[in-house]
Scaffold this active site. Structure first.
Site, PDB file in Angstrom:
ATOM      1  N   LYS A 129       0.871  -1.187   0.000  1.00  0.00           N
ATOM      2  CA  LYS A 129       0.000   0.000   0.000  1.00  0.00           C
ATOM      3  C   LYS A 129       0.901   1.228   0.000  1.00  0.00           C
ATOM      4  CE  LYS A 129      -4.405   1.122   0.191  1.00  0.00           C
ATOM      5  NZ  LYS A 129      -5.610   0.452  -0.290  1.00  0.00           N
ATOM      6  N   ASP A 169      -7.041   4.557  -4.344  1.00  0.00           N
ATOM      7  CA  ASP A 169      -7.675   4.446  -3.015  1.00  0.00           C
ATOM      8  C   ASP A 169      -8.265   5.834  -2.764  1.00  0.00           C
ATOM      9  OD1 ASP A 169      -7.744   2.517  -0.452  1.00  0.00           O
ATOM     10  OD2 ASP A 169      -7.341   4.519   0.297  1.00  0.00           O
TER      11      ASP A 169
HETATM   12  P1  NDP Z   1     -12.827   8.186  -2.480  1.00  0.00           P
HETATM   13  O1  NDP Z   1     -11.756   9.181  -2.274  1.00  0.00           O
HETATM   14  O2  NDP Z   1     -13.386   7.983  -3.831  1.00  0.00           O
HETATM   15  O3  NDP Z   1     -14.064   8.492  -1.506  1.00  0.00           O
HETATM   16  C1  NDP Z   1     -13.906   8.552  -0.133  1.00  0.00           C
HETATM   17  C2  NDP Z   1     -15.233   8.976   0.488  1.00  0.00           C
HETATM   18  O4  NDP Z   1     -15.099   8.874   1.910  1.00  0.00           O
HETATM   19  C3  NDP Z   1     -15.596  10.412   0.201  1.00  0.00           C
HETATM   20  O5  NDP Z   1     -16.999  10.545   0.201  1.00  0.00           O
HETATM   21  C4  NDP Z   1     -14.982  11.153   1.381  1.00  0.00           C
HETATM   22  O6  NDP Z   1     -15.606  12.398   1.666  1.00  0.00           O
HETATM   23  C5  NDP Z   1     -15.201  10.180   2.506  1.00  0.00           C
HETATM   24  N1  NDP Z   1     -14.140  10.344   3.504  1.00  0.00           N
HETATM   25  C6  NDP Z   1     -12.809  10.256   3.316  1.00  0.00           C
HETATM   26  N2  NDP Z   1     -12.130  10.500   4.451  1.00  0.00           N
HETATM   27  C7  NDP Z   1     -13.075  10.758   5.372  1.00  0.00           C
HETATM   28  C8  NDP Z   1     -13.022  11.086   6.744  1.00  0.00           C
HETATM   29  N3  NDP Z   1     -11.848  11.230   7.377  1.00  0.00           N
HETATM   30  N4  NDP Z   1     -14.197  11.261   7.377  1.00  0.00           N
HETATM   31  C9  NDP Z   1     -15.387  11.122   6.737  1.00  0.00           C
HETATM   32  N5  NDP Z   1     -15.487  10.818   5.432  1.00  0.00           N
HETATM   33  C10 NDP Z   1     -14.361  10.644   4.763  1.00  0.00           C
HETATM   34  O7  NDP Z   1     -12.244   6.803  -1.889  1.00  0.00           O
HETATM   35  P2  NDP Z   1     -12.733   5.322  -2.156  1.00  0.00           P
HETATM   36  O8  NDP Z   1     -14.205   5.304  -2.335  1.00  0.00           O
HETATM   37  O9  NDP Z   1     -11.864   4.733  -3.187  1.00  0.00           O
HETATM   38  O10 NDP Z   1     -12.343   4.615  -0.773  1.00  0.00           O
HETATM   39  C11 NDP Z   1     -13.248   4.542   0.338  1.00  0.00           C
HETATM   40  C12 NDP Z   1     -12.808   3.428   1.279  1.00  0.00           C
HETATM   41  O11 NDP Z   1     -12.794   2.171   0.567  1.00  0.00           O
HETATM   42  C13 NDP Z   1     -11.389   3.560   1.862  1.00  0.00           C
HETATM   43  O12 NDP Z   1     -11.379   3.006   3.148  1.00  0.00           O
HETATM   44  C14 NDP Z   1     -10.550   2.685   0.930  1.00  0.00           C
HETATM   45  O13 NDP Z   1      -9.372   2.235   1.556  1.00  0.00           O
HETATM   46  C15 NDP Z   1     -11.529   1.545   0.694  1.00  0.00           C
HETATM   47  N6  NDP Z   1     -11.282   0.731  -0.484  1.00  0.00           N
HETATM   48  C16 NDP Z   1     -11.236   1.291  -1.734  1.00  0.00           C
HETATM   49  C17 NDP Z   1     -11.018   0.498  -2.836  1.00  0.00           C
HETATM   50  C18 NDP Z   1     -11.078   1.042  -4.218  1.00  0.00           C
HETATM   51  O14 NDP Z   1     -11.035   0.241  -5.169  1.00  0.00           O
HETATM   52  N7  NDP Z   1     -11.196   2.340  -4.428  1.00  0.00           N
HETATM   53  C19 NDP Z   1     -10.745  -0.959  -2.706  1.00  0.00           C
HETATM   54  C20 NDP Z   1     -10.920  -1.461  -1.352  1.00  0.00           C
HETATM   55  C21 NDP Z   1     -11.143  -0.623  -0.300  1.00  0.00           C
HETATM   56  P3  NDP Z   1     -14.929  13.773   1.149  1.00  0.00           P
HETATM   57  O15 NDP Z   1     -15.230  13.823  -0.317  1.00  0.00           O
HETATM   58  O16 NDP Z   1     -15.582  14.808   1.954  1.00  0.00           O
HETATM   59  O17 NDP Z   1     -13.458  13.635   1.443  1.00  0.00           O
END
Ligand code: NDP
Length: 448
Positions: A129, A169
């Protein structure tokens, strides 16, 4: 944190001593070790070969400076990370996160989880990662491009199709992967498609990769419900976040007849009694790159709650899809009180240990991220397969492969939980099945 099995507690204390201040990494290690008591009792060979201490120590950790120039001509400095955790099953594989909260402890927690998740997919990928404390929010495309180019100018020497294959991510989507791949191609003078996944469809990407994590999580929930003789049809669902994972989880939920009543971002959450309008969420988040608050201005019956917990909204199924530790013990108690039956982690480690305990005590089916969100990395491995064979598969074929992988992971979790005397415990099943597969490979490869 609770005491572990007497053989495992000293190993955990050594992890605490060797990695001070890395709270999320400690939490992730504790969560896995907590399931392994019966495994070390059954397999003394793992202890003899120090498999657990070896798995807790990354094979390689890279930290580097990322200098870049912002639109006003100011020099900015960020920190870049890549933790190459374990390559017993294949090249290191795992995403890059760009978020101001990123530090070594976050990258190590994610890399550690990734080892077992990748093993569960049954595909030949190791765990790693990376990321940076760079905050893309409010930055122009040109600034994001300059940052990505500087980041890759250091990272390129550490990665490769057979070495280490990063993906996206939090904060790293198609735009960022494009800039990163462009700089890698320029520096190396090689069109090495298999070095990064999550690429665009026209230049080496796989259909379904964008949707895969969210779709895969919903396929997993569908399997849970089927095993209880139930289905998603008509279920009320709350999804946190509105990024990549959340958006495509909502899409598949709606296709399967569920009604998604709330979603969120880091500013707050929206409730829409008519069911979330996904086209509007996509427009706000993917095109306008704006805040979810805007949604309520454009939908008459929707309301926006600034701050607060989306888990107060009553539902049958809850999918935390935002970030680590976003659902605590109080949130879990509210979900249980409101009749929630299934919780599946679309995000990595979004539920705190107290929340997981609350679900378990209440008989709520709980699917941990390393099983439920493994569809993203699995489809990345399918992207690598297509790149290696210079082929591209149809959407239907790729989605069916993803669905089959998720069914297999679900089956493996349940049969392993049964085998170790914990029927229905998806956390134990996922941890034990992932761990034993990696442990056997580490054992076979000798002390390296
Ligand atoms: P994105 O950046 O596309 O979206 C993240 C979302 O979570 C946004 O809505 C963001 O809000 C919110 N968010 C981020 N940080 C915080 C925080 N500290 N408090 C509250 N809300 C928060 O990321 P992903 O959708 O790709 O990833 C989301 C999760 O899924 C993570 O845990 C990631 O590790 C996991 N994941 C992702 C994969 C992938 O293929 N993308 C694969 C497996 C797991 P805002 O826009 O306001 O920041």
């Amino acid at each position: 944190m609770s005491m572990l099995d007497e053989k495992l507690q000293p190993m955990f204390e050594e992890v605490l001593r060797r990695n001070p201040g890395e709270d999320e990494f400690h939490q992730a290690v504790h969560e896995v070790l907590d399931s392994l008591g019966p495994v070390v009792a059954k397999h003394p060979e793992y202890a003899d070969a120090a498999i657990i201490p070896r798995l807790c120590e990354p094979e390689r950790q890279i930290i580097f400076r990322v200098p870049w120039v912002d639109d006003s001509g100011q020099v900015q400095i960020n920190r870049g990370f890549r933790v190459e955790f374990n390559s017993a099953l294949g090249p290191y594989k795992g995403g890059l996160r760009f978020h101001p909260t990123v530090y070594l402890g976050i990258v190590k927690f994610l890399g550690f989880e990734q080892i077992f998740k990748n093993a569960l997919t049954g595909l030949p990928i190791g765990g790693g990662k990376g990321g940076s404390d760079f905050d893309p929010k409010g930055r122009s495309d040109a600034e994001v491009m300059r940052f990505c180019q500087s980041f890759m100018t250091e990272l390129y020497r550490h990665i490769g199709e057979y070495t280490d294959v990063p993906a996206g991510d939090i904060g790293v989507g198609g735009r960022e992967i494009g800039y990163l791949f462009g700089q890698y191609k320029r520096i190396t003078n090689r069109y090495e498609s298999g070095v990064l996944t999550g690429k665009g469809i026209g230049w080496g990407g796989s259909l379904v990769r964008t949707e895969a994590t969210g779709y895969g999580t919903v396929f997993f929930v569908d399997e849970i419900l089927r095993s209880r003789g139930d289905s998603l049809d008509g279920k009320k669902v709350v999804v946190s976040g509105s990024g990549n994972v959340a958006i495509y989880a909502i899409e598949k939920l709606q296709q399967l007849g569920a009604v998604v009543v709330a979603c969120s971002d880091s500013g707050g959450y929206v409730v829409d009694p008519d069911g979330v309008d996904l086209a509007l969420v996509k427009d706000i988040k993917e095109r306008r790159r704006s805040r979810i608050a805007v949604y309520a201005d454009e939908r008459p019956r929707a309301s926006y709650v600034e701050g607060g917990s989306v888990w107060q909204v009553p539902c049958d199924v809850a999918l935390p899809c935002a970030t680590q530790n976003e659902l605590n013990g109080n949130d879990a108690a509210a979900l249980v009180r409101n009749g929630c039956q299934v919780v599946a982690e679309g995000a990595n480690m979004p539920c705190t240990p107290e929340a997981v305990r609350t679900f378990s005590e209440a008989g709520v089916s709980f699917a941990p991220g390393k099983a439920a969100n493994a569809g993203g990395v699995a489809t990345s491995a399918l992207e690598m397969q297509q790149n290696a064979s210079r082929d591209s598969w149809s959407f239907e074929h790729t989605e069916e492969r993803l669905a089959e992988i998720m069914r297999n992971i679900h089956h493996r979790c349940l049969t392993t939980a049964d085998e170790y005397g914990q029927p229905g415990n998806y956390s134990a099943g996922a941890n034990i099945a992932g761990f034993t597969q990696v442990a056997d490979a580490v054992l076979a490869l000798g002390v390296i």
